[in-house]
Design an enzyme around this catalytic site. Sequence first.
Site: not given
Length: 461
Positions: A132-133, A156, A230, A364
Amino acid sequence: MSELITISPIDGQELLRRPHATAADLERITLAARRAQRDWAQQPLSARVALLEKAIDQVVARTETFAISITEQMGRPISQSPGELRGFAERGRYMLSIAEEALAPLGLPVRDNLHRSIEREPVGVVLTIAPWNYPLLTAVNSIVPALAAGNAVILKHSDQTPLCAEQMVQAFADAGLPAGLFQYVHATHDTIRALIQSPAVDYVAFTGSVRGGAAVEEAATGRFIGRGLELGGNDPAYVREDADLDQAVETLVDGAFFNSGQSCCGIQRIYVHQSHYRTFVDRAVALAEQYRLGNPLDPNINLGPVVRLKAAEEIRATLTRSIGMGARDCVDPGRFPMALPGSTYLAPSILTQVSHEMPVMNEECFGPVVGIMPVASDEQAVALMNDCRYGLTAAIFTRDMDAARHLGQQLETGTVFMNRCDYLDPALAWTGVKHTGHGISLSIYGYHMLTRVKSYHLRAL
């Protein structure tokens, strides 16, 4: 029937809901993809590229629609969302411009009447699982080169940004892309796991969390299909003694707080030579306190909410734990009245007195948070930059390019920047090391991931 529900981070209200795909839906989608791919792969590369150029034009023509959609779904300020459309076009068009070179056969000298070559063929059906980012920028990395190479693509998207998948597929269809060649699916994790385990998918391009990447690896076990993963990041920057301090401050504050810090290659750790440390911190705090936090649909806002309440609480927990271990937040929260407990709105945080035992420096965070440490030497900076389980990018701020190359050779990372950060150049391979994952997107090497090689050994009689 289960369904996804998207809650806007702007106001916590339901934005949309969609039914999840059933087993019958998946069978229909994958059969259509297989049929379309066989015909598409037989088209000349020039014809495929021309059609995809029209598809990119269709996306760009809908910039306002896409921008509003992105802002409403994930909260990026409307002043910034159109930039993602420009990035989509830049990457997509560059990948099309190098398609002929990247997919060209490798001819070998004829020897003893033996005609030999190595050619590239599409893998078949590519499943792109996008986050989403950056809902367009992360997706374009695999979608455009996969289609150019002759594959079909099933997209997707995150449950937070399903409209981006629907709008992108529609734009490509309006450009004349054959039916079934590029489709989207709204599905549960279990359904996607079953899809990866089935013979219907030949390659998976995943961008997301380490946990999500591990789930993809597990689902693909024994299938021997290609995977590009990633995953997480906690990207560092080093400001050397010879750096241009004003340029470093401006670049790194933006690299830490753009998109509310929700960038795969955003800056989360900054190491500053001790001679500049105090000045750097003071200037960074002064710049951060100028940010305008608020409703991202307001064009005057440049810092919006984080994507969802759960994410906001996890970021607050990281801050609380780090401060409890001795860190100090130098930004005055009083300047950001929207940053209320229990909301998706967070003030930018600059933490000093940090150590690598603190979560802000070793995990993170994915929010508007950065930690800053003083260092005494290049050697100390490199050791600290490498002291992390992630390795996507690392930035060095210096006037000495030879020094940047020398330090870059010692860094455990996929990309080394000098005097910049938080950027993808489509001409360069985008890849990571350690828990950031494996595989490559963009550049000619990105095409290599989305094709298989076939050798020809032909004897003339």
